[in-house]
Scaffold this motif. Structure first.
Motif, PDB file in Angstrom:
ATOM      1  N   PHE A  45       0.808  -1.215   0.000  1.00 20.15           N
ATOM      2  CA  PHE A  45       0.000   0.000   0.000  1.00 20.15           C
ATOM      3  C   PHE A  45       0.842   1.265   0.000  1.00 20.15           C
ATOM      4  CE2 PHE A  45      -3.022  -3.005   2.215  1.00 20.15           C
ATOM      5  CZ  PHE A  45      -3.807  -3.195   1.096  1.00 20.15           C
ATOM      6  N   LYS A  46       2.161   1.099  -0.002  1.00 21.70           N
ATOM      7  CA  LYS A  46       3.022   2.269  -0.159  1.00 21.70           C
ATOM      8  C   LYS A  46       2.900   2.844  -1.570  1.00 21.70           C
ATOM      9  CE  LYS A  46       6.439   0.793   3.292  1.00 21.70           C
ATOM     10  NZ  LYS A  46       7.849   0.406   3.518  1.00 21.70           N
ATOM     11  N   ASP A  47       2.429   2.010  -2.488  1.00 21.39           N
ATOM     12  CA  ASP A  47       2.189   2.457  -3.860  1.00 21.39           C
ATOM     13  C   ASP A  47       0.938   3.335  -3.878  1.00 21.39           C
ATOM     14  OD1 ASP A  47       1.882   2.839  -6.531  1.00 21.39           O
ATOM     15  OD2 ASP A  47       1.932   0.722  -7.091  1.00 21.39           O
ATOM     16  N   VAL A  48       1.082   4.583  -4.328  1.00 23.25           N
ATOM     17  CA  VAL A  48      -0.034   5.534  -4.326  1.00 23.25           C
ATOM     18  C   VAL A  48      -1.170   5.047  -5.225  1.00 23.25           C
ATOM     19  CG1 VAL A  48      -0.667   7.932  -4.791  1.00 23.25           C
ATOM     20  CG2 VAL A  48       1.594   7.389  -3.893  1.00 23.25           C
ATOM     21  N   GLU A  49      -0.836   4.273  -6.262  1.00 27.35           N
ATOM     22  CA  GLU A  49      -1.868   3.799  -7.177  1.00 27.35           C
ATOM     23  C   GLU A  49      -2.824   2.814  -6.498  1.00 27.35           C
ATOM     24  OE1 GLU A  49       0.088   2.154 -10.525  1.00 27.35           O
ATOM     25  OE2 GLU A  49       0.881   4.081 -11.250  1.00 27.35           O
ATOM     26  N   LEU A  50      -2.420   2.240  -5.383  1.00 30.52           N
ATOM     27  CA  LEU A  50      -3.272   1.293  -4.665  1.00 30.52           C
ATOM     28  C   LEU A  50      -3.946   1.945  -3.461  1.00 30.52           C
ATOM     29  CD1 LEU A  50      -0.977  -1.891  -4.654  1.00 30.52           C
ATOM     30  CD2 LEU A  50      -2.718  -1.234  -6.323  1.00 30.52           C
ATOM     31  N   GLN A  83      -5.400   4.772  12.027  1.00 26.21           N
ATOM     32  CA  GLN A  83      -4.123   5.482  11.980  1.00 26.21           C
ATOM     33  C   GLN A  83      -3.410   5.225  10.656  1.00 26.21           C
ATOM     34  OE1 GLN A  83      -0.987   4.091  14.643  1.00 26.21           O
ATOM     35  NE2 GLN A  83      -0.537   6.196  15.249  1.00 26.21           N
ATOM     36  N   ALA A  84      -3.498   3.977  10.155  1.00 29.55           N
ATOM     37  CA  ALA A  84      -2.890   3.653   8.862  1.00 29.55           C
ATOM     38  C   ALA A  84      -3.627   4.345   7.719  1.00 29.55           C
ATOM     39  CB  ALA A  84      -2.895   2.141   8.656  1.00 29.55           C
ATOM     40  N   MET A  85      -4.955   4.473   7.839  1.00 36.62           N
ATOM     41  CA  MET A  85      -5.734   5.157   6.798  1.00 36.62           C
ATOM     42  C   MET A  85      -5.455   6.658   6.785  1.00 36.62           C
ATOM     43  SD  MET A  85      -9.366   3.165   7.363  1.00 36.62           S
ATOM     44  CE  MET A  85     -10.261   4.197   6.209  1.00 36.62           C
ATOM     45  N   TRP A  86      -4.997   7.186   7.912  1.00 39.20           N
ATOM     46  CA  TRP A  86      -4.799   8.634   8.037  1.00 39.20           C
ATOM     47  C   TRP A  86      -3.793   9.165   7.026  1.00 39.20           C
ATOM     48  CZ3 TRP A  86      -7.017  12.767   9.678  1.00 39.20           C
ATOM     49  CH2 TRP A  86      -6.304  13.910   9.982  1.00 39.20           C
ATOM     50  N   THR A  87      -2.842   8.338   6.617  1.00 35.10           N
ATOM     51  CA  THR A  87      -1.803   8.787   5.676  1.00 35.10           C
ATOM     52  C   THR A  87      -2.251   8.678   4.222  1.00 35.10           C
ATOM     53  OG1 THR A  87      -0.849   6.554   5.666  1.00 35.10           O
ATOM     54  CG2 THR A  87       0.032   8.128   7.267  1.00 35.10           C
ATOM     55  N   SER A  88      -3.469   8.250   3.991  1.00 39.10           N
ATOM     56  CA  SER A  88      -3.955   8.070   2.618  1.00 39.10           C
ATOM     57  C   SER A  88      -4.137   9.426   1.929  1.00 39.10           C
ATOM     58  CB  SER A  88      -5.285   7.313   2.634  1.00 39.10           C
ATOM     59  OG  SER A  88      -5.888   7.335   1.367  1.00 39.10           O
ATOM     60  N   PRO A  89      -3.559   9.618   0.748  1.00 40.37           N
ATOM     61  CA  PRO A  89      -3.718  10.913   0.042  1.00 40.37           C
ATOM     62  C   PRO A  89      -5.175  11.242  -0.278  1.00 40.37           C
ATOM     63  CG  PRO A  89      -1.925   9.621  -0.911  1.00 40.37           C
ATOM     64  CD  PRO A  89      -2.632   8.718   0.047  1.00 40.37           C
ATOM     65  N   SER A  90      -5.948  10.234  -0.667  1.00 37.68           N
ATOM     66  CA  SER A  90      -7.351  10.489  -1.004  1.00 37.68           C
ATOM     67  C   SER A  90      -8.131  10.922   0.228  1.00 37.68           C
ATOM     68  CB  SER A  90      -7.983   9.235  -1.620  1.00 37.68           C
ATOM     69  OG  SER A  90      -7.948   8.150  -0.718  1.00 37.68           O
ATOM     70  N   LEU A  91      -7.805  10.361   1.394  1.00 40.00           N
ATOM     71  CA  LEU A  91      -8.502  10.751   2.623  1.00 40.00           C
ATOM     72  C   LEU A  91      -8.105  12.165   3.041  1.00 40.00           C
ATOM     73  CD1 LEU A  91      -9.381   8.577   5.611  1.00 40.00           C
ATOM     74  CD2 LEU A  91      -8.086  10.650   6.084  1.00 40.00           C
TER      75      LEU A  91
END
Length: 446
Positions: free
Chosen positions: A211-216, A245-253
């Motif tokens: 999930f480090k891949d932004v495309e995913l 906490q892991a979702m917090w770093t998501s660019p879309s979020l």
């Protein structure tokens, strides 16, 4: 070489591929002219045998796909299924030909509108591809389509059983996104059918580093949403916090302000619901430093109350918390929300007991119950639970009604204390002697 070794050797083509375009065109013209489809297929089967025994990969593939296409064009669905099975079982059939045939027939599945015909073709292709590593990707895709059909009919249990037998994590021909999507579908079906143990096993097949891949990024949010669903079943509040906490770093979020606020609120809620330990304390201080939290004063205050070693009462928080929970976790029923409020009450009580233990060495049971806004029995129950979990040290003198929070000292600690006390006493004596001597000298001078 032994016979077993020869059997497993790759068969090499014996010569250049021969084009059978004219023979295929003649067979199609025969069918279009009103001739028999069986006769046209028999003519092509003769050429297919020649090409197959000559290990002509190109020619065999061309003939096999042409026969399947002719059956499809003629709308002979039963004969289409029979032809696929028959061609796959021909002696020494080339795997490239079988792969091309399955790939072509898989396109027909998407074109079918009749559910029964689609189901028959899928079952045929799954039977043909069973146990063949070179068509595992196509079989996995067909399996997913079949599961979707069963789910559309409302048969979730059958859809789960179909999906759970397929292992895609080792398939080399499937890209990372498709593999992840497939496993997430397996996890979702297990959660929908309340098979939480298998859902946990399936979820472990996904390595979070992908999930480090932004495309995913979309798959990352889906994965952690399912992790939240799984841990809500067992009420593992700390794991739910880690998922958010892991979702917090998501660019879309982060790009969606409302989603970011909701994620931050849920992080605070589930973190304070977690049993207090060193990790939770560290996470509280880290989360309190989040700048966006300044725009959520209620949640900032809640976090500060748990960080500060001071007593506060649950009754002051309950109305606002109940309102916020009803808004944040709408998908949870009333019993789950009540459980969260009850757990919050327990955490507040535990925090208050730890605050009292930090400032008091001894306290009466009635006074502690008053400070916690609980009855003596409720206070004693909470205190005993914390002592059994080693969250706090306490001993109750029931006849005297006194609780002691001072742990007994080890022999080494006692010796160190005595040594320190003796050193202090000697220093005092030495200072006193010095002062007495000083006074004597002053009086002699006078």
């Amino acid at each position: 070489l032994g016979s077993r070794q020869v059997r497993h050797m790759e068969v090499e083509p014996k010569g250049p591929s021969v084009s059978y375009a004219e023979d295929i065109a003649a067979a199609k013209a025969l069918v279009e002219g009103g001739g028999s489809l069986d006769g046209a297929l028999q003519n092509l089967l003769t050429h297919e045998k020649t090409a197959r025994l000559a290990v002509d990969v190109g020619g065999t593939t061309e003939l096999v796909t042409a026969m399947v296409q002719m059956c499809y064009d003629a709308k002979k669905w039963q004969q289409l299924n029979e032809t696929i099975v028959m061609l796959s079982k021909r002696r020494a059939q080339l795997k490239q030909a079988v792969t091309a045939m399955v790939q072509q027939a898989s396109k027909y599945v998407e074109a079918f509108t009749d559910e029964d015909l689609k189901l028959q073709l899928i079952e045929t292709l799954r039977a043909v591809s069973e146990g063949k590593m070179y068509v595992e990707v196509e079989r996995a895709r067909l399996t997913k389509t079949l599961a979707s059909m069963h789910e559309a009919k409302g048969d979730l249990e059958e859809a789960r059983k179909i999906m759970q037998d397929t292992q895609v994590e080792t398939l080399g021909g499937m890209d990372r996104r498709e593999k992840t999507e497939f496993i997430l579908e397996q996890v979702r079906l297990c959660l929908d059918t309340k098979d939480f143990i298998r859902a946990h096993i399936m979820a472990k097949k996904i390595q979070v580093k992908v999930f480090k891949d932004v495309e995913l990024d979309d798959l990352k949010n889906s994965y952690y949403s399912m992790i939240v669903r799984y841990h809500l079943h067992s009420h593992n509040w700390l794991e739910i916090f880690r998922a958010y906490q892991a979702m917090w770093t998501s660019p879309s979020l982060q790009a969606d302000e409302n989603a970011a606020y909701r994620c931050l609120k849920l992080q605070v809620i589930y973190l304070v619901l977690s049993p207090f330990d060193n990790e939770v304390s560290e996470q509280m201080h880290s989360l309190a430093a989040e700048k966006l939290l300044l725009q959520l004063p209620m949640y900032e205050q809640l976090l500060r109350l748990f960080i500060t070693k001071e007593i506060f009462h649950y009754g002051d928080l309950r109305p606002a918390l109940a309102e916020q929970l009803a808004e944040l976790v709408k998908d949870l029923d009333a019993s789950e929300q009540d459980l969260m409020l009850e757990t919050m009450h327990t955490r507040v009580t535990q925090h208050n007991i730890q605050a009292v233990a930090a400032y008091y060495s001894r306290i009466t049971m009635e006074r502690l119950a008053y400070l916690l806004a609980l009855t003596v029995d409720q206070m004693e129950k909470q205190l005993c639970e914390m002592v059994s979990k080693k969250q706090v040290y306490a001993r109750i003198d029931r006849p005297a009604g006194i609780i002691s929070f001072t742990p007994p000292k080890s022999p080494n600690e006692l010796l160190n204390d005595w040594s320190s006390d003796i050193s202090s006493l000697l220093n005092l004596l030495e200072g006193s002697c010095h002062l007495i001597h000083k006074e004597n000298m002053v009086h002699k001078v006078v």
